[in-house]
Design a protein around this motif. Sequence first.
Motif, PDB file in Angstrom:
ATOM      1  N   UNK A 136       0.846  -1.194   0.000  1.00 47.78           N
ATOM      2  CA  UNK A 136       0.000   0.000   0.000  1.00 47.78           C
ATOM      3  C   UNK A 136       0.880   1.243   0.000  1.00 47.78           C
ATOM      4  N   UNK A 137       0.895   2.016   1.075  1.00 47.69           N
ATOM      5  CA  UNK A 137       1.693   3.238   1.111  1.00 47.69           C
ATOM      6  C   UNK A 137       3.172   2.962   1.370  1.00 47.69           C
ATOM      7  N   UNK A 138       3.456   2.031   2.262  1.00 47.24           N
ATOM      8  CA  UNK A 138       4.844   1.750   2.652  1.00 47.24           C
ATOM      9  C   UNK A 138       5.502   0.834   1.622  1.00 47.24           C
ATOM     10  N   UNK A 199      -4.091 -22.296  16.999  1.00 46.24           N
ATOM     11  CA  UNK A 199      -4.565 -22.965  15.789  1.00 46.24           C
ATOM     12  C   UNK A 199      -4.026 -22.314  14.520  1.00 46.24           C
ATOM     13  N   UNK A 200      -3.545 -21.076  14.635  1.00 44.43           N
ATOM     14  CA  UNK A 200      -3.002 -20.365  13.481  1.00 44.43           C
ATOM     15  C   UNK A 200      -1.525 -20.695  13.333  1.00 44.43           C
ATOM     16  N   UNK A 201      -1.106 -21.001  12.106  1.00 47.77           N
ATOM     17  CA  UNK A 201       0.254 -21.458  11.849  1.00 47.77           C
ATOM     18  C   UNK A 201       1.231 -20.339  11.536  1.00 47.77           C
ATOM     19  N   UNK A 202       2.369 -20.739  10.967  1.00 55.21           N
ATOM     20  CA  UNK A 202       3.452 -19.803  10.692  1.00 55.21           C
ATOM     21  C   UNK A 202       3.060 -18.764   9.642  1.00 55.21           C
ATOM     22  N   UNK A 203       2.274 -19.157   8.636  1.00 52.18           N
ATOM     23  CA  UNK A 203       1.843 -18.196   7.619  1.00 52.18           C
ATOM     24  C   UNK A 203       1.038 -17.066   8.254  1.00 52.18           C
ATOM     25  N   UNK A 204       0.148 -17.418   9.190  1.00 54.06           N
ATOM     26  CA  UNK A 204      -0.663 -16.407   9.853  1.00 54.06           C
ATOM     27  C   UNK A 204       0.204 -15.487  10.705  1.00 54.06           C
ATOM     28  N   UNK A 205       1.195 -16.051  11.379  1.00 54.23           N
ATOM     29  CA  UNK A 205       2.085 -15.232  12.209  1.00 54.23           C
ATOM     30  C   UNK A 205       2.937 -14.303  11.345  1.00 54.23           C
ATOM     31  N   UNK A 206       3.371 -14.798  10.194  1.00 55.36           N
ATOM     32  CA  UNK A 206       4.151 -13.962   9.283  1.00 55.36           C
ATOM     33  C   UNK A 206       3.291 -12.833   8.721  1.00 55.36           C
ATOM     34  N   UNK A 207       2.048 -13.145   8.355  1.00 58.34           N
ATOM     35  CA  UNK A 207       1.147 -12.114   7.833  1.00 58.34           C
ATOM     36  C   UNK A 207       0.850 -11.068   8.897  1.00 58.34           C
ATOM     37  N   UNK A 208       0.627 -11.518  10.123  1.00 59.56           N
ATOM     38  CA  UNK A 208       0.346 -10.595  11.212  1.00 59.56           C
ATOM     39  C   UNK A 208       1.565  -9.727  11.516  1.00 59.56           C
ATOM     40  N   UNK A 209       2.758 -10.342  11.495  1.00 61.43           N
ATOM     41  CA  UNK A 209       3.983  -9.581  11.718  1.00 61.43           C
ATOM     42  C   UNK A 209       4.197  -8.529  10.645  1.00 61.43           C
ATOM     43  N   UNK A 210       3.895  -8.879   9.396  1.00 58.47           N
ATOM     44  CA  UNK A 210       4.023  -7.934   8.292  1.00 58.47           C
ATOM     45  C   UNK A 210       3.048  -6.763   8.462  1.00 58.47           C
ATOM     46  N   UNK A 211       1.820  -7.065   8.893  1.00 56.96           N
ATOM     47  CA  UNK A 211       0.823  -6.012   9.073  1.00 56.96           C
ATOM     48  C   UNK A 211       1.124  -5.140  10.283  1.00 56.96           C
ATOM     49  N   UNK A 212       1.925  -5.652  11.203  1.00 54.29           N
ATOM     50  CA  UNK A 212       2.320  -4.858  12.373  1.00 54.29           C
ATOM     51  C   UNK A 212       3.448  -3.884  12.046  1.00 54.29           C
ATOM     52  N   UNK A 213       4.295  -4.252  11.112  1.00 54.88           N
ATOM     53  CA  UNK A 213       5.451  -3.424  10.790  1.00 54.88           C
ATOM     54  C   UNK A 213       5.228  -2.535   9.570  1.00 54.88           C
ATOM     55  N   UNK A 214       4.235  -2.840   8.749  1.00 54.78           N
ATOM     56  CA  UNK A 214       3.917  -2.025   7.573  1.00 54.78           C
ATOM     57  C   UNK A 214       2.403  -1.867   7.481  1.00 54.78           C
ATOM     58  N   UNK A 215       1.957  -1.142   6.459  1.00 51.15           N
ATOM     59  CA  UNK A 215       0.516  -0.990   6.240  1.00 51.15           C
ATOM     60  C   UNK A 215       0.013  -1.972   5.185  1.00 51.15           C
TER      61      UNK A 215
END
Length: 253
Positions: A136-138, A199-215
Motif C-alpha cells: 500500500x503506502x509503505x 490454531x493459526x500457523x506460521x503463515x498467519x504469524x508472518x502475515x500478522x507480523x508484516x501487518x504490524x510493521x507495515x501498512x
Amino acid sequence: MIEFGIKDIVDILIVAVMLYYLYRLMKSSGTLSLFYGVLAFIVIWVVAYELFDLRLTGTIVDKFMSIGLIVLVILFQDQIKRVLIDIGARGNLKHFMRLFKHNKGEDSNHADIMAVVYACMSMSKSKTGALIVFQRKVPLADYEKTGDIIDADVNVRLIENIFFKNSPLHDGAMIIAGNRIKSVGCILPVSHDMNIPKSLGLRHRAALGMSQQTDALCIIVSEETGNISVAQMGKIKVKITAPELEHILSAEL
C-alpha cells in the motif's frame, strides 16, 4: 475561581487522543497492564504537581515519566511505527480525490483483485497454503529482495502454480505492488504476539507480523483447513468468504 475555556477543552482532547493511541498500542502488543501503570503515573503526576503543588513528589514522578517515555519508545518502536502508519493512512486524501476524478486504472485494478479472489477460492478448495501481500503506502522493496523477483501480471493460473505444493517457490510470500506480482518466495517478519490462537500457523504469524510493521494487506490460505484469512494493521480476520475478500480488497486497494 477556576476559568475553563476552549483552550482547556482542546488540551483535554489532545491528551485523550494520545492516551487512546497509547491504549491501542499496548493492547495490540499484549502489554495492557503496562498501560495502566503509565496511566497511574500520569494521574499521580497531575495530582501531586498540578493540583496540590507537591514539588518534590511531582519532580520525582516527572523524572520517571521522562525516562519511561524513552524506554517505551525503545521497547515498542515497531508498534509505534504501525500506529503512525495507521494515522497517516486514515488522513490521506485518496477517497476525497475520487469524488472529483475517475481513476483510469480502476477497471484493471478490479480485474487483478478478482484474479486474486478466484485464485484464493481455488486454493482454498484444494487446501493449498498461500500467503499474498499487497503493498500500500509503505514500500516493500526490502522484503521483495528476500525472494525471487519475477515482475509479472497478476494472473489466476500463475498464482496457483506458484503456490502449488511441488513448486520450488510455494514456501514463502508473494508480494503484489502496482498491479504487478513483484516477488515470490519472500521472507516476512514473524509476529511474537502471545495472544495469537495456537490454531493459526506460521503463515498467519508472518502475515500478522508484516501487518504490524507495515501498512500492507496480507491474505492467508490455510494448508490445514483451507480457510481464508486477512491480516491488516496488526489485526487478523479468519474464515473470510470470497465476497468478503472481494469487498475488503476493493475497499482497501
